[in-house]
Design an enzyme around this catalytic site. Structure first.
Site, PDB file in Angstrom:
ATOM      1  N   GLU A  95      -7.213  11.387 -20.261  1.00  0.00           N
ATOM      2  CA  GLU A  95      -7.254  12.977 -20.151  1.00  0.00           C
ATOM      3  C   GLU A  95      -6.483  13.351 -19.019  1.00  0.00           C
ATOM      4  O   GLU A  95      -5.614  14.386 -18.793  1.00  0.00           O
ATOM      5  CB  GLU A  95      -8.506  13.394 -20.169  1.00  0.00           C
ATOM      6  CG  GLU A  95      -9.428  13.443 -21.357  1.00  0.00           C
ATOM      7  CD  GLU A  95      -8.771  14.034 -22.839  1.00  0.00           C
ATOM      8  OE1 GLU A  95      -7.729  14.766 -22.506  1.00  0.00           O
ATOM      9  OE2 GLU A  95      -9.391  13.763 -23.693  1.00  0.00           O
ATOM     10  N   ARG A 119      -2.913  15.296 -19.197  1.00  0.00           N
ATOM     11  CA  ARG A 119      -2.858  16.784 -18.610  1.00  0.00           C
ATOM     12  C   ARG A 119      -2.358  17.048 -17.352  1.00  0.00           C
ATOM     13  O   ARG A 119      -1.426  17.829 -16.874  1.00  0.00           O
ATOM     14  CB  ARG A 119      -4.432  17.389 -18.722  1.00  0.00           C
ATOM     15  CG  ARG A 119      -4.806  17.354 -20.041  1.00  0.00           C
ATOM     16  CD  ARG A 119      -6.503  17.992 -20.081  1.00  0.00           C
ATOM     17  NE  ARG A 119      -6.953  17.505 -21.153  1.00  0.00           N
ATOM     18  CZ  ARG A 119      -7.681  18.018 -22.190  1.00  0.00           C
ATOM     19  NH1 ARG A 119      -7.906  19.277 -21.965  1.00  0.00           N
ATOM     20  NH2 ARG A 119      -8.139  17.698 -23.118  1.00  0.00           N
ATOM     21  N   ASP A 126      -4.400   8.158 -32.795  1.00  0.00           N
ATOM     22  CA  ASP A 126      -3.097   9.258 -33.069  1.00  0.00           C
ATOM     23  C   ASP A 126      -2.130   8.872 -31.900  1.00  0.00           C
ATOM     24  O   ASP A 126      -1.048   8.362 -31.980  1.00  0.00           O
ATOM     25  CB  ASP A 126      -3.799  10.595 -32.957  1.00  0.00           C
ATOM     26  CG  ASP A 126      -4.509  10.904 -31.537  1.00  0.00           C
ATOM     27  OD1 ASP A 126      -4.678   9.984 -30.903  1.00  0.00           O
ATOM     28  OD2 ASP A 126      -5.413  12.026 -31.730  1.00  0.00           O
ATOM     29  N   GLU A 182      -2.260  20.703 -32.964  1.00  0.00           N
ATOM     30  CA  GLU A 182      -1.383  19.676 -33.844  1.00  0.00           C
ATOM     31  C   GLU A 182      -0.378  20.258 -34.855  1.00  0.00           C
ATOM     32  O   GLU A 182       0.591  19.744 -35.148  1.00  0.00           O
ATOM     33  CB  GLU A 182      -2.183  18.430 -34.314  1.00  0.00           C
ATOM     34  CG  GLU A 182      -2.799  17.675 -33.135  1.00  0.00           C
ATOM     35  CD  GLU A 182      -3.797  18.269 -32.455  1.00  0.00           C
ATOM     36  OE1 GLU A 182      -4.601  19.389 -32.869  1.00  0.00           O
ATOM     37  OE2 GLU A 182      -4.228  17.569 -31.339  1.00  0.00           O
TER      38      GLU A 182
HETATM   39  C1  DMJ Z   1      -4.765  17.088 -26.609  1.00  0.00           C
HETATM   40  O1  DMJ Z   1      -5.273  16.888 -25.169  1.00  0.00           O
HETATM   41  C2  DMJ Z   1      -3.587  16.276 -26.726  1.00  0.00           C
HETATM   42  O2  DMJ Z   1      -2.687  16.652 -27.800  1.00  0.00           O
HETATM   43  C3  DMJ Z   1      -4.216  14.905 -27.321  1.00  0.00           C
HETATM   44  O3  DMJ Z   1      -3.242  14.140 -27.718  1.00  0.00           O
HETATM   45  C4  DMJ Z   1      -5.103  15.113 -28.570  1.00  0.00           C
HETATM   46  N1  DMJ Z   1      -5.970  16.196 -28.188  1.00  0.00           N
HETATM   47  C5  DMJ Z   1      -5.705  17.414 -27.571  1.00  0.00           C
HETATM   48  C6  DMJ Z   1      -5.647  18.463 -28.489  1.00  0.00           C
HETATM   49  O4  DMJ Z   1      -6.041  18.427 -29.610  1.00  0.00           O
END
Ligand code: DMJ
Length: 561
Positions: free
Chosen positions: A179, A183, A312, A445
């Site tokens: 995270e 971010r 993912d 997404e």
């Molecule tokens: C975000 O922090 C990013 O897109 C991550 O890859 C997946 N989760 C969240 C958004 O849903």
């Protein structure tokens, strides 16, 4: 006089009379020869004219291209290289919708400014802030590039001052390295690329240095939690057998490679590329890895295979590092691994009944689960982005699959009373999709995929779908003090959190969905998984010197196409 008139008259008429030639075959042959010769000359001239026309069109196009290149070169050093200038008339509907999205960003940002300034996230219903990421100003940093791209100059400058004077990473806090990377490192680097302001690069380096010890494991596959002050790292206690999580361990490559490129220090790139070479050693033929991997021996443990939560963005980054590396032989391994994984993805594809929605199953060992997370709705965008690297048949196949999956994801939204998607969906024979976990936390997404599909196909349907989703957010999630998620998409009951990715991703992708393609062109930028665009620069393995230098852009409104 009368006689000569009659001679000349009969002279003209006799040549027009066919009988004259039938009696004189040699003249007939001569006439035929003359006719053929003249026709050939005319045909030849016409061909020549046509060829000239084609040549002129080509030259005009070349002149336009050169003029455009000249324009771009003139912009070097004042930030204008960050965009491509094209005088394409805009659809007024796009302009109006883009304004509405910008207004939504202003509302979200001013609510954060008023009630949660400097905190990680705003709690709009209680009108306060919460430090869900250790007090790193997550919403502030996640929003920087969105503010910049939308031309919200004053807001951007105020946030920049906060970064310069108040952002402090020296925290005794066990942070998620995933995270924090996507971010904070991603947000700061993207803002540096856009603005050229060195403060963002300095801060990105500071936080990345604090994260680096996480990769000090026997295999180089990182621990996923690290204390920002002491550098002591471990894996979350709930992860199977102390394993690392696939997505958390394989989603730092874009940011850390970019950081090496911009600082000239190879150490960041080396750490994250080692993870991929390690995973490649026993990479399965179908390119699908379970979500838990041992940092001690790189072995996957028996666990779910998914394009949703915890899997993912590992697959997303295989493709995007290849894009970031200019698709050259140096990053071929990433493309090869990604193509393997796409073979695996095809093996998870299934169609629902009765409506034939295409979806991606999950897998555990040999058993398949008819469940798809909304998180996996990033996949249509990834497939569309990667399709052009295949030959024509495969390209078409993957683009079609991307479009089918996007239709399913759009229906995750359309099928609920609020027209907002739940967190995941189950598919059962004869009943298509039904919502499982029914919250919506403002995730991006699906609009992310609509953005890619719109950019890459030019089909306006994707803009319409995005607009409908935006309106559903406006209707259900907007309150006087910001935007909230829903506890339940069936009832519309609200939660109390404005997720930082709503400003970083959801609103940015929606804004770009209604902007010209030259704004953050996909030929020049690659988005990290938190929608922070990073400039594509030549990949340089000799990283003793920085490979890009950007000067600060003068502010003057939104980035124009
Ligand atoms: C975000 O922090 C990013 O897109 C991550 O890859 C997946 N989760 C969240 C958004 O849903």
């Amino acid at each position: 006089m009368a006689r000569s008139r009659s001679i000349s008259g009969s002279g003209v008429w006799k040549y027009l009379n066919p009988a004259y030639y039938l009696r004189r075959p040699r003249r007939l042959a001569l006439l035929f020869f003359l006719f053929v010769s003249v026709s050939m000359v005319v045909w030849d001239r016409m061909n020549l004219a046509r060829e000239h026309e084609v040549e002129v069109i080509k030259l005009t196009e070349e002149v336009l291209r050169l003029e455009q290149m000249l324009e771009e070169l003139k912009g070097v050093g004042d930030g204008k290289t960050l965009m491509t200038h094209k005088d394409v008339p805009e659809d007024p509907v796009d302009v109006e919708r883009r304004q509405k999205v910008k207004e939504a960003m202003i509302h979200a940002w001013s609510s954060y400014e008023k009630y949660a300034w400097g905190k990680d996230e705003l709690q709009p219903r209680t009108k306060d802030g919460t430090d869900s990421f250790g007090g790193l100003g997550a919403t502030m940093i996640d929003s920087l590039d969105t503010l910049y791209i939308m031309g919200l100059d004053e807001q951007f400058q105020k946030a920049r001052e906060w970064v310069a004077t108040s952002l402090d990473f020296d925290k005794d806090y066990d942070a998620s390295m995933f995270e924090t990377t996507i971010r904070v490192v991603g947000g700061l680097l993207s803002t540096y690329d856009l603005s050229g302001d060195k403060i963002f690069l300095e801060k990105a380096k500071d936080i990345a240095d604090r994260l680096l010890p996480a990769w000090n494991t026997p295999t180089g596959i990182p621990y996923n939690i690290i204390n920002l002050r002491s550098g002591s790292a471990h894996n979350p206690s709930w992860a199977a057998g102390g394993d690392s999580i696939l997505a958390d361990s394989g989603t730092e490559q874009l940011e850390f490679i970019a950081l090496s490129q911009r600082t000239g220090d190879p150490k960041y790139q080396q750490k994250v590329e080692k993870v991929i070479t390690e995973l490649n050693k026993n990479f399965p033929a179908d390119g699908l890895l379970p979500i838990y991997i041992s940092p001690d021996n790189a072995n996957p443990s028996y666990s779910t295979i998914t394009f949703g939560a915890m899997g993912d963005s590992f697959y997303e980054y295989l493709l995007k590092v290849w894009v970031q590396g200019n698709k050259t032989s140096e990053v071929k391994l990433y493309r090869e691994m990604w193509e393997k994984s796409m073979k695996g993805l095809l093996s998870l594809i299934k169609k629902s009944t009765p409506s034939s929605f295409t979806y991606i199953q999950e897998k555990n060992g040999n058993s398949y689960n008819d469940k798809m997370d909304e998180l996996a709705c990033f996949a249509p965008g990834m497939l569309a982005l990667g399709a052009s690297g295949y030959g024509p048949d495969e390209e078409k196949k993957f683009l079609t699959l991307a479009e089918e999956l996007a239709w399913t994801c759009y229906n995750f939204y359309q099928s609920t009373p609020t027209k907002l998607a739940g967190e995941n969906y189950y598919f059962s024979a004869g009943q298509d999709m039904s919502v499982g976990t029914s919250w919506n936390i403002l995730r991006p997404e699906t609009v992310e995929s609509l953005f890619y599909l719109w950019r890459l196909t030019g089909n306006k349907t994707y803009q319409e779908w995005g607009w409908n989703i935006f309106q559903a957010f406006e209707k259900n999630s907007r309150i006087e003090s910001g935007y909230v998620g829903l506890k339940d998409v069936n009832t519309g009951a609200k939660d109390n959190k404005m997720q930082s990715f709503f400003l970083a991703e959801t609103l940015k992708y929606l804004y770009l969905l209604f902007s010209p393609s030259s704004v953050i062109s996909l030929d020049e930028w690659v988005f990290n998984t938190e929608a922070h665009p990073l400039k594509i620069v030549p990949r340089n393995n000799d990283q003793r010197k920085p490979t890009i230098t950007l000067r600060q852009r003068r502010f003057g409104g939104e980035i124009k196409g």
